[in-house]
Design a protein around this motif. Structure first.
Motif, mmCIF file in Angstrom:
data_model
loop_
_atom_site.group_PDB
_atom_site.id
_atom_site.type_symbol
_atom_site.label_atom_id
_atom_site.label_comp_id
_atom_site.label_asym_id
_atom_site.label_seq_id
_atom_site.Cartn_x
_atom_site.Cartn_y
_atom_site.Cartn_z
ATOM 1 N N UNK A 49 -24.364 -27.922 16.686
ATOM 2 C CA UNK A 49 -24.203 -29.287 16.190
ATOM 3 C C UNK A 49 -24.200 -29.319 14.662
ATOM 4 N N UNK A 52 -20.721 -28.367 13.465
ATOM 5 C CA UNK A 52 -19.680 -29.385 13.578
ATOM 6 C C UNK A 52 -20.082 -30.693 12.886
ATOM 7 N N UNK A 81 -12.466 -31.792 10.030
ATOM 8 C CA UNK A 81 -12.630 -32.180 11.441
ATOM 9 C C UNK A 81 -11.323 -32.092 12.218
ATOM 10 N N UNK A 84 -10.636 -28.313 13.840
ATOM 11 C CA UNK A 84 -11.359 -27.684 14.938
ATOM 12 C C UNK A 84 -11.322 -28.558 16.164
ATOM 13 N N UNK A 86 -13.817 -29.457 19.671
ATOM 14 C CA UNK A 86 -15.152 -29.289 20.224
ATOM 15 C C UNK A 86 -15.145 -29.683 21.692
ATOM 16 N N UNK A 88 -17.709 -30.568 24.581
ATOM 17 C CA UNK A 88 -19.118 -30.862 24.839
ATOM 18 C C UNK A 88 -19.487 -30.463 26.254
ATOM 19 N N UNK A 92 -17.562 -35.304 27.611
ATOM 20 C CA UNK A 92 -17.511 -36.420 26.653
ATOM 21 C C UNK A 92 -16.101 -36.978 26.471
ATOM 22 N N UNK A 155 -8.111 -31.808 25.361
ATOM 23 C CA UNK A 155 -8.243 -32.723 24.230
ATOM 24 C C UNK A 155 -8.651 -31.964 22.970
#
Lengths: 248, 374
Positions: A49, A52, A81, A84, A86, A88, A92, A155
């Motif tokens: 966390x 990111x 941002x 990259x 991410x 989860x 999410x 996504x």
């Protein structure tokens, strides 16, 4: 310096008086699949966390793609941002949008592509993660956990990032889906030339996918390197976790 | 069906406790009672005989461990354990290993009365600070809006206007109509006694336009839309949707917070206008039925005696109330922690606090306007 995509130097984290990380240092080479391992509560997810920019660290420095996160400007952070993706732990996905719209969202916001082009890209991403095209119009609440992870991965990949963060990608999946997911990650790495940083508890997945690992225990990095030499370290977590590795 | 029992007898000058059958959490209590009756001080030695025990569960095992420990603490007593069933031994060892590993759970330190007050005061101080941080972020992003209209999220604002205002038209209209009806009805009774029927127009006009409509509208919207903001943002926080937005570079302030605040600030004055119209209509119905004041007469007098400034004072309060309701609702949503209970807690807090803030704000306006002679 360009061969390391992420450099973590002496990062300290504490919640009030509780110290989570005490000067962590590690480096993640470009193009590798890098694992953060350790017993529960050792702060793997916290470190992820921090990488990111969801959480601030109290000391040290993290450098990602040449950006230092400690004193990053708003605009610089926004640019970073977009580079990259991410994934989860629970996916999410935005629950008010269909899978298609979830994947299209970053493209709609950040690019000037036409609707038809975005649709093409979404179709491709849906295919590449192994979802069926007819699932595209379903909502996150209508699909299974494995599909949700795949959609969330699609996504995360929407903007073709260089860097992918995965938080326990195989947790909550049945063993067959988990192995499929591992294979998918390996395939994507070679297809898209990604660098992947993941937190994992799944021994099989660790063994199948990771090139380099860092083990965090007792607030410190106790091992960083490849899996071959890991059993030479005298540590209870490593001994217990990797006990079965020879057999696999 | 297993026959389980505890035989207590003396063998060779020693006390023998022979457990037969099963020792589980179902028959523990009975054995405990029997054992409590015994006076171990008179004994020379004790034998715990488990040789006839067929099954032992963890509760039974803990019971045996504690019993043995208690007996051993009496130094004059010689304790023996007889057992040859390997499953029973495994179970005993499992409990033993756990018991050795874990020390007693630390009791939380008792907090004194003064310390408690201090802690609560400090927590509230921190809460106030974090609200100030939130307001600061809001203004920073408002600036961002002003720099370039390109940054304004028109689509989201339109969506929020529909969601939190247009859909509230019905309930605001109905509530206001009823409030107008009730206020007029109560005043009508008093006014009739003095034969001052016609003054119903002043009573209604000033109280509704200046105070009642803005307050009623704000309270309905706080209960309806403020709570919805908290619950929506709180749920997004729990499912990590907010985190996902942030990592994708979608600033939640721009995508979620500002559209909600702007939408409510635009629409609350309009809702207050609707409320004005409906409440006066309610009053007119009562004036017509109870006081025999026709609609024409009512409206004629209305434009004569009720100054326009009262209407504008009421409308002008709208954006301020809207800002308070939306800001508190969203702030409370962001305060939600990782458990579902805190959604309920924060939603309640959001409604209570926003209604309270609206009333304080109204009081400040009331004093300010009166002193300014408006």
């Amino acid at each position: 310096m360009m061969d390391n995509i992420i450099e973590v130097r002496g990062v300290k984290t504490s919640f009030e008086e509780r110290i989570i990380h005490d000067t962590l240092t590690l480096s993640i080479p470009k193009g590798s699949i890098y694992g953060l391992l350790g017993p529960s509560g050792c702060g793997k997810t916290t470190l992820l966390r921090e990488m990111v920019m969801l959480q601030e660290f109290s000391g040290g420095e993290i450098e990602i793609l040449g950006h230092k996160l400690g004193k990053i400007e708003y605009k610089e952070a926004m640019e970073l941002r977009q580079q990259w993706g991410v994934l989860f732990q629970s996916g999410a996905l935005f629950s008010s949008l269909s899978l298609k719209d979830n994947i299209a969202l970053p493209l709609v916001e950040y690019s000037d592509l036409s609707a038809a082009m975005i649709n093409e890209i979404v179709k491709f991403k849906i295919g590449i993660v192994g979802l069926k095209q007819e699932d595209a119009n379903l909502y996150p609440s209508q699909i299974s956990g494995g599909m949700r992870k795949k959609a969330a991965l699609a996504r995360a990949l929407a903007m073709d990032p260089k860097l992918l963060f995965l938080d326990e990608p195989t947790s909550g999946l049945d063993p067959i889906s988990a192995r499929e997911f591992d294979a998918l990650i390996l395939k994507l790495r070679s297809l898209l030339n990604l660098t992947i940083v993941m937190v994992s508890h799944d021994l099989q997945s660790v063994y199948d996918t990771l090139d380099k690992v860092a083990v965090i225990d007792n607030k410190k990095i106790i091992y960083e390197g490849d899996l071959k030499n890991i059993l030479s370290v005298e540590n209870k977590f490593i001994k217990t976790f990797f006990k079965g590795m020879g057999r696999i | 069906m297993h026959y389980s029992s505890l035989d207590i007898r003396h063998i060779d000058n020693r006390l023998s406790l022979k457990f037969r059958g099963e020792l589980t959490l179902y028959n523990l209590a009975k054995y405990q009672k029997d054992i409590d009756k015994l006076d171990f001080d008179k004994e020379h030695g004790v034998v715990l005989d488990l040789s006839q025990l067929t099954f032992l569960d963890t509760a039974g095992s803990i019971f045996l461990y504690n019993l043995k420990k208690k007996l051993q603490s009496n130094s004059s007593l010689h304790v023996d354990l007889l057992c040859d069933n390997s499953e029973v031994i495994d179970m005993l060892e499992l409990v033993m290993a756990q018991k050795i590993k874990f020390k007693d759970i630390l009791q939380p330190r008792k907090v004194g009365f003064l310390e408690n007050i201090g802690r609560i005061a400090y927590q509230n101080y921190l809460l106030f600070l974090s609200f100030m941080v939130f307001i600061g972020e809001l203004f920073a992003h408002k600036m961002y809006y002003l720099v370039s209209p390109k940054n304004i999220r028109f689509k989201e604002i339109a969506f929020e206007i529909n969601e939190s205002a247009i859909k509230a038209f019905g309930i605001v209209a109905l509530t206001s109509f009823l409030i107008g009806l009730v206020v007029a009805y109560q005043s009508a009774h008093q006014l009739k006694m003095y034969g001052a029927n016609i003054f119903i127009v002043e009573v209604l006009g000033i109280s509704v336009l200046r105070e009642l409509s803005p307050l009623i509208t704000a309270i309905v919207i706080a209960g309806r839309s403020g709570s919805a903001f908290t619950a929506q943002i709180g749920a997004m926080k729990i499912t990590q949707e907010l985190d996902a937005m942030q990592t994708m570079g979608f600033d939640p302030y721009r995508f979620l917070v500002m559209p909600k605040i702007v939408a409510l600030m635009i629409t609350l004055p309009i809702l207050i206008f609707v409320s004005d119209v409906m409440a006066i209509m309610g009053g007119m119905v009562v004036a017509n039925l109870e006081l025999n004041i026709t609609t024409n007469l009512f409206l004629d007098r209305f434009s004569d005696v009720v100054a326009l400034k009262h209407f504008f004072v009421g409308i002008a309060k709208g954006p301020f109330f809207a800002f308070l309701i939306a800001a508190i609702g969203i702030y409370r949503g962001m305060q939600v922690r990782d458990d579902t209970q805190s959604i309920g807690f924060n939603t309640t807090k959001s409604v209570v606090e926003s209604i309270f803030a609206v009333i304080i704000c109204d009081a400040v306006f009331s004093i300010a306007f009166t002193n300014l002679g408006i």
